[in-house]
Design an enzyme around this catalytic site. Structure first.
Site: not given
Ligand code: AMP
Length: 594
Positions: A341, A450
């Site tokens: 990300v 989740d």
């Molecule tokens: P996820 O797989 O969606 O859990 O994303 C992995 C990591 O990316 C998260 O734990 C955050 O640290 C970062 N992340 C995901 N979406 C966002 C967002 N909208 N804004 C900021 N950081 C994000």
């Protein structure tokens, strides 16, 4: 030594954003009306304030290492004047071309900054001491060496400020803060004995708070998670306008008895909340916060309303975004088995917004692609202030999911190690916001599946949004739960027993996960059932075991948590519906008084 922009009739010097808005308002708010001012964060930088469609936009102009000036992502120019000339011919990414300079009213001179007042003297003093010069020779040395010395002098300027107390202990800092009047926002800056790094000490509610000031590899200062500054005095000036991660804006300097009186001006605050809230689109990342007498609320931030709440933007809304509207930064916000990300900026029709971009690393893996598209089509249906909104999907070098940015990151990481700084009231406030987002999902017949502190992202310390809809499902019109065909890679420690035993997922099961999320938050980011494996947790729960009460957890919150883990084996989902107002009012009181 005058600023290189001093001669420009539309240059206002070190005025705040609010003052800039006021001058533009007086100038008539016509499209393309603009002014130039000094950037309060970057040394030698400026901000271009521009009107379009009755709104003001603020673009920061950085002075690059090679001495050129550029707006982020734009072409470099040899000076601020040349830059303005360029953008008067072509908008080139700005919301509008510079059409009409907003001239300083008669009698208004560019406003000197805190540092401008002392720069000359510091330079002189430094040159005199270093080279042992006097008279003409000294003046010549100052002129020839000034460009090289500017930065050095600027980084030492805090030592001349009344609020700087040099090397003192935390106890001594508290003694000084507590002596005399103790208004909220009374502050001082000190050097820490052990490490030589700096700390900010601040009074709020008659309690002293201490913030370590970090210095990164590029020499920028910041409060952890806060904005970065070239110098300590810029950091202090900024925190006088915007709390930016500290408990309260800096108000009154606790003066060092060994220093001259504070040279710093009183903060210029917006007069009312509407004034602050009207400053929404902030290409320079400077979001409105400075609300007199209280800290920022979610509705004061840009991402409270959808970026498509403007009908003109909505007209252009599409699932697939144009690649040329998306700038991808190298900064990685997080990662997972899908890829990474990254931080970025999405250029909309009238504004630019900060975004987080989920990038699929391997486009050949159809299952991952499918999962990402499922998540996208689910997120597309949601629009709530307490849920991370999706902006769209971009299919270019990779498949990318573009979302609203929640810059302060996951709740568990944010809270971990911050027991000293974050109050229980703040945690309760954040959990309340999560419950509002969950209630929205329930009302729209969606189950998250989740919910966990890792999937609650923070816009700032007082604003939470639910994220990660990878497992989420819509519930059929006549159903009260979703039944998974097979068990998968599940976050078992967050799941209600009926999820594990019957693969049945309802909003009541989300309530169970909410209880675990509460526990994570109130333990400042600890891992639930730490030493147990998934199957052990399942039998522990079946035997009536529950997570321990977090230390310092208020009674009401502990009771609520336990209610979330009600197990009624006769029904699917023993947990209570969270339709009721789940946060005891007594705990909300302190926040409402802001
Ligand atoms: P996820 O797989 O969606 O859990 O994303 C992995 C990591 O990316 C998260 O734990 C955050 O640290 C970062 N992340 C995901 N979406 C966002 C967002 N909208 N804004 C900021 N950081 C994000």
């Amino acid at each position: 030594m005058r600023d290189v922009a001093f001669h420009l009739p539309f240059f206002y010097g070190s005025i705040s954003r609010f003052e800039a808005d006021e001058f533009l308002r007086l100038g008539g708010m016509t499209d393309g009306l603009f002014l130039l001012r000094v950037c309060l964060r970057n040394l030698g930088g400026y901000v271009l304030s521009l009107v379009f469609d009755q709104k003001t936009y603020h673009y920061s102009i950085e002075r690059q290492l090679n001495g050129t000036y550029a707006i982020a992502g734009g072409k470099p120019h040899c000076g601020p004047e040349e830059l303005c000339e360029y953008y008067s011919k072509d908008a080139d990414g700005l919301c509008f071309a510079l059409r009409k300079p907003c001239l300083r009213p008669a009698g208004v001179e560019p406003k000197p900054g805190v540092y401008d007042n002392i720069r000359e003297n510091m330079l002189r003093e430094y040159a005199r001491q270093t080279w042992n010069l006097e008279g003409d020779a000294l003046e010549q040395a100052i002129i020839s060496q000034a460009p090289q010395l500017q930065k050095l002098i600027a980084t030492m300027a805090h030592e001349k400020m009344g609020w700087y107390h040099g090397i003192i202990t935390r106890d001594e800092a508290e003694r000084r803060l507590y002596s005399g009047a103790q208004p909220d926002g009374k502050f001082l800056l000190r050097q820490r004995q052990e490490s030589g790094t700096y700390a900010l000490s601040l009074l709020y509610g008659k309690t002293a708070y201490h913030y370590r000031i970090e210095l990164d590899k590029s020499g920028k200062f910041s409060i952890p998670e806060g904005s970065k500054f070239d110098t300590l005095w810029q950091l202090v000036e900024y925190l006088k306008i915007k709390s930016d991660g500290v408990i309260f804006i800096l108000r009154e300097a606790c003066t060092n008895p060994n220093q001259p009186a504070d040279l710093v001006r009183p903060p210029s605050l917006p007069r009312n909340r509407q004034e602050a809230a009207s400053l929404t689109c902030n290409p320079d990342g400077y979001t409105p916060d400075p609300i007199e007498g209280r800290r920022m609320l979610p509705m004061d931030t840009e991402s409270y309303v959808s970026p498509y709440s403007d009908p003109e933007e909505l007209k252009e809304k599409k699932l697939y975004l144009k690649r040329e509207c998306l700038l991808i930064d190298e900064v990685e916000l997080g990662s997972g088995n899908f890829g990474s990300v990254k931080k970025g900026v999405y250029k909309m029709r009238k504004k630019q917004i900060d975004v987080a971009i989920k990038i699929l690393k391997n486009d050949n893996e159809n299952s991952l692609k499918e999962e990402l598209m499922k998540e996208a089509s689910f997120m597309q249906k949601l629009d709530n202030p307490y849920i991370v909104r999706m902006i769209g999907v971009c299919h270019a070098e990779h498949l990318m999911l573009v979302m609203e940015m929640a810059a302060a990151g996951p709740l568990n990481k944010f809270l971990s190690g911050r027991k000293e700084q974050i109050t229980i009231e703040t945690i309760v406030e954040l959990l309340h916001q999560v419950s509002m987002g969950m209630k929205y999902l329930e009302q729209n017949n969606f189950v998250h599946r989740d919910l966990a502190a890792r999937n609650v992202l923070l816009v700032n310390q007082h604003y939470a949004k639910i994220s990660d809809f990878g497992l989420s499902k819509a519930i059929g019109a006549n159903d009260s739960y979703y039944k998974a065909r097979t068990a998968g890679k599940w976050p078992v420690k967050w799941y209600a027993p009926e999820c594990i035993n019957y693969r049945k997922f309802s909003s009541k099961a989300d309530v169970w996960s909410f209880g675990v999320t509460m526990w994570e938050a109130l333990t400042f980011g600890q891992k639930p059932y730490k030493k147990m494996k998934g199957p052990e947790v399942v039998s522990f729960i079946e035997q009536g075991g529950r997570l321990d009460r977090p230390s310092d957890c208020p009674d009401e919150m502990h009771e609520l948590m336990q209610e979330c883990w009600t197990y009624n084996s006769k029904h699917i989902g023993g947990a209570l519906s969270h339709n009721k107002t789940i946060i005891p009012n007594i705990l909300l009181k302190p926040q409402r008084s802001f």
